[in-house]
Design a protein around this motif. Structure first.
Motif, mmCIF file in Angstrom:
data_model
loop_
_atom_site.group_PDB
_atom_site.id
_atom_site.type_symbol
_atom_site.label_atom_id
_atom_site.label_comp_id
_atom_site.label_asym_id
_atom_site.label_seq_id
_atom_site.Cartn_x
_atom_site.Cartn_y
_atom_site.Cartn_z
ATOM 1 N N LYS A 116 0.838 -1.209 0.000
ATOM 2 C CA LYS A 116 0.000 0.000 0.000
ATOM 3 C C LYS A 116 0.871 1.256 0.000
ATOM 4 O O LYS A 116 0.575 2.222 -0.702
ATOM 5 C CB LYS A 116 -0.922 0.018 1.220
ATOM 6 N N ALA A 117 1.935 1.246 0.779
ATOM 7 C CA ALA A 117 2.839 2.395 0.834
ATOM 8 C C ALA A 117 3.496 2.625 -0.523
ATOM 9 O O ALA A 117 3.638 3.766 -0.973
ATOM 10 C CB ALA A 117 3.893 2.187 1.915
ATOM 11 N N ARG A 118 3.878 1.547 -1.187
ATOM 12 C CA ARG A 118 4.495 1.660 -2.519
ATOM 13 C C ARG A 118 3.498 2.232 -3.520
ATOM 14 O O ARG A 118 3.838 3.098 -4.324
ATOM 15 C CB ARG A 118 4.978 0.277 -2.976
ATOM 16 N N LYS A 119 2.262 1.762 -3.476
ATOM 17 C CA LYS A 119 1.214 2.256 -4.371
ATOM 18 C C LYS A 119 0.961 3.743 -4.130
ATOM 19 O O LYS A 119 0.825 4.522 -5.076
ATOM 20 C CB LYS A 119 -0.066 1.446 -4.159
ATOM 21 N N LYS A 120 0.924 4.140 -2.874
ATOM 22 C CA LYS A 120 0.708 5.547 -2.517
ATOM 23 C C LYS A 120 1.867 6.410 -3.027
ATOM 24 O O LYS A 120 1.656 7.506 -3.552
ATOM 25 C CB LYS A 120 0.576 5.674 -1.000
ATOM 26 N N LYS A 121 3.087 5.911 -2.896
ATOM 27 C CA LYS A 121 4.259 6.645 -3.367
ATOM 28 C C LYS A 121 4.216 6.820 -4.887
ATOM 29 O O LYS A 121 4.497 7.903 -5.406
ATOM 30 C CB LYS A 121 5.538 5.917 -2.958
ATOM 31 N N LEU A 122 3.859 5.764 -5.602
ATOM 32 C CA LEU A 122 3.769 5.848 -7.060
ATOM 33 C C LEU A 122 2.692 6.848 -7.488
ATOM 34 O O LEU A 122 2.878 7.604 -8.441
ATOM 35 C CB LEU A 122 3.494 4.470 -7.664
ATOM 36 N N ALA A 123 1.552 6.860 -6.788
ATOM 37 C CA ALA A 123 0.479 7.804 -7.100
ATOM 38 C C ALA A 123 0.947 9.237 -6.854
ATOM 39 O O ALA A 123 0.645 10.141 -7.655
ATOM 40 C CB ALA A 123 -0.757 7.494 -6.262
ATOM 41 N N ALA A 124 1.691 9.468 -5.785
ATOM 42 C CA ALA A 124 2.208 10.806 -5.490
ATOM 43 C C ALA A 124 3.210 11.245 -6.557
ATOM 44 O O ALA A 124 3.206 12.408 -6.983
ATOM 45 C CB ALA A 124 2.851 10.827 -4.108
ATOM 46 N N GLU A 125 4.064 10.314 -7.003
ATOM 47 C CA GLU A 125 5.031 10.639 -8.052
ATOM 48 C C GLU A 125 4.316 10.979 -9.361
ATOM 49 O O GLU A 125 4.709 11.909 -10.068
ATOM 50 C CB GLU A 125 5.995 9.473 -8.263
#
Length: 153
Positions: free
Chosen positions: A117-126
């Motif tokens: 989930k943290a990785r997905k959130k980071k990708l969305a922010a990028e």
């Protein structure tokens, strides 16, 4: 030394230890008690300085006793095992033959689902940041075109 480096990953599998700092240090102590390489003891002693107090406590109260009992007591020296000749052998049978037993279960810092989930959130922010940058670039181009426009065209 070369054989040790070639065999290290097999020790992870045989000892059922994942690849994280705490488990790596447990394996270093196991290797020291089993093989006697001073480098592995040095790695364990210095590497534990990176751990939180809770993880350091667990290393010394759970993993170190396992490493001493298993690596130094019950198991045969693993450096002399020809892993290349054992691909077909069942791991549990191999553990019994070599006198290796599992360490305490590994405890992960956070569940793997939380990490995903943290990785997905980071990708969305990028992605959102890139879209903002693209929009700003288009606005700059449009502004420059307006500034350079003249009625004589």
């Amino acid at each position: 030394m070369k054989r040790y480096r070639e065999s290290h990953d097999f020790y992870h599998c045989l000892c059922n230890l994942p690849v994280n700092v705490e488990s790596e240090l447990a394996l270093k102590f196991f290797e020291f008690f089993n093989i006697g390489l001073p480098m592995t003891l040095l790695s364990g002693v210095l590497g534990q300085l990176r751990l939180t107090p809770e993880k350091r406590h667990r290393l010394f109260t759970e993993y170190l006793p396992w490493a001493l009992k298993c690596g130094g007591g019950t198991s045969k020296p693993l450096i002399s095992v020809y892993w290349e000749e054992r691909w077909e052998q069942n791991v549990e049978d191999m553990k019994k033959e070599l006198g290796v037993f599992d360490p305490p279960p590994a405890v992960w810092g956070r569940p793997l689902s939380e990490a995903a989930k943290a990785r997905k959130k980071k990708l969305a922010a990028e992605k959102a940041a890139q879209e903002r940058a693209d929009l700003e670039a288009m606005e700059l181009i449009a502004t420059e075109e307006l500034m350079s426009w003249s009625p004589e065209r």
